[in-house]
Design an enzyme around this catalytic site. Sequence first.
Site, PDB file in Angstrom:
ATOM      1  N   ASP A 193       0.882  -1.170   0.000  1.00 13.13           N
ATOM      2  CA  ASP A 193       0.000   0.000   0.000  1.00 13.13           C
ATOM      3  C   ASP A 193       0.919   1.219   0.000  1.00 13.13           C
ATOM      4  OD1 ASP A 193      -1.630   2.172   0.644  1.00 13.13           O
ATOM      5  OD2 ASP A 193      -3.035   0.921   1.770  1.00 13.13           O
ATOM      6  N   LYS A 218      -6.235  10.196  -1.452  1.00  9.16           N
ATOM      7  CA  LYS A 218      -5.307  10.947  -0.607  1.00  9.16           C
ATOM      8  C   LYS A 218      -4.387  11.842  -1.466  1.00  9.16           C
ATOM      9  CE  LYS A 218      -7.156   8.826   2.937  1.00  9.16           C
ATOM     10  NZ  LYS A 218      -7.833   7.640   2.476  1.00  9.16           N
TER      11      LYS A 218
HETATM   12  C1  LIG Z   1      -3.040   3.788   3.783  1.00 10.55           C
HETATM   13  C2  LIG Z   1      -4.467   3.741   3.316  1.00 10.55           C
HETATM   14  N1  LIG Z   1      -4.842   2.777   2.446  1.00 10.55           N
HETATM   15  C3  LIG Z   1      -6.115   2.669   2.026  1.00 10.55           C
HETATM   16  C4  LIG Z   1      -7.101   3.529   2.474  1.00 10.55           C
HETATM   17  C5  LIG Z   1      -8.515   3.354   1.988  1.00 10.55           C
HETATM   18  O1  LIG Z   1      -8.768   4.210   0.920  1.00 10.55           O
HETATM   19  P1  LIG Z   1     -10.222   4.820   0.578  1.00 10.55           P
HETATM   20  O2  LIG Z   1     -10.647   5.604   1.767  1.00 10.55           O
HETATM   21  O3  LIG Z   1      -9.939   5.627  -0.645  1.00 10.55           O
HETATM   22  O4  LIG Z   1     -11.122   3.660   0.314  1.00 10.55           O
HETATM   23  C6  LIG Z   1      -6.754   4.556   3.349  1.00 10.55           C
HETATM   24  C7  LIG Z   1      -7.804   5.473   3.836  1.00 10.55           C
HETATM   25  O5  LIG Z   1      -7.630   6.208   4.777  1.00 10.55           O
HETATM   26  C8  LIG Z   1      -5.412   4.643   3.799  1.00 10.55           C
HETATM   27  O6  LIG Z   1      -5.027   5.592   4.671  1.00 10.55           O
END
Ligand SMILES: Cc1ncc(COP(=O)(O)O)c(C=O)c1O
Length: 397
Positions: A193, A218
Amino acid sequence: MHRRLRTTYIGQMTTRDSSHAPETVVVEAGRPQRSNGSSVNPPIELSSTFVGSGEIDHSDYVYGRFSTPAWTPFEEALAELEHAELPGLVFGSGLAAIAAALSLVPREGTLIMPRHCYQGSLESAAEVAERNGFTLTTVDIADTEAVVSALDDVAAASAVLWIESPTNPMLEVADTPALISAARERGILTVVDNTFATPLLQTPLDLGADVVVHSVTKYLAGHSDVVLGAALTSREDLHKRLHSERSLRGAIAGPFEVWLALRGLRTLSVRMERAQANAALIAERLSTHSNVVETRYPGLPTDPGHKRAAAQLSGFGAVVAFCTETAEQATAVAEAVRVWTPATSLGGVESLIERRRRNTSEPESVPDGLLRLSVGIEHAEDLWADLDAAIKAAHSA
Ligand SMILES: Cc1ncc(COP(=O)(O)O)c(C=O)c1O
């Protein structure tokens, strides 16, 4: 830098020099082909279906749930930034991209995940593990020995190592190159990630990771106005499976959101530059603040992840975490700020502050008084004056 090509898509876009730096790529990737009077930006394509009468050829546009020119410019830009050999796959949210990646964990297999990664990923993994019958093992991702020992305990062919680094919200830094190579040696798939670092700070596919996922919501989109996700891989087999997950589950993105994300991506490098400079200054001042118990930021020389971050990342990111003595004080800080916005999420131009444990599913090992800061691009002194006053007021209340 190498180039990955998708002929049916690339034919519609400008051919460019593939050796350009990421700061240039964010600006130039995904533009329409040039001709006199042509648009500089791709249009917002609004079509759910595409002309065709012969046998369906999935390398062409067929139907808007499979692929659409509304996604292509952004998917091409992401692939170029992450050094993926195949086009990126945009999803309706980061968690939708994560769910597609979680589908790669086989029944009766094992998923090894950081104990402090994004709590939505942990929650989703726990739920899928139960439904699909695999084991979820959580590890301290900064403890390389412990992670390698967890890798040694699993059957290679059915295991997946999930890396988030720096982690959300504890900002632990994994030895990402060492972990990816340990997993590869054992034939274990790795998913990274890369939301916090962005491809400007690290490109895990270059280290041998199999899949990279993003919450595009983000930094990539950068303005807190869309919810989107993406997955990237250079492996044809995995691309096919992720694409199929998207097509069959239908967790797709809307054309306007993707257009906004590409527009946001254009300024990623200048936003990151400013946000990181602000974050460094704020973290440094927090680290000597008499009312702050602990500050975590990989850019601080005293941070446990500093050495690794300095070696692996081309910047320290713009998320900072610090702890007040109590949860009540942390809540009072979030309530007192005026320049910062008390809200969840991160990566937008505006600075956000959140006590993470207000979310009851956040692991209990995250301190009760931990405030996560998503440092934005405002003037650093305005941010500091506001935060400092809120911390002092909360402490003396
Ligand atoms: C590191 C990380 N990965 C994935 C996500 C999930 O993404 P989304 O909110 O766009 O579904 C977030 C959300 O805060 C995150 O901080």
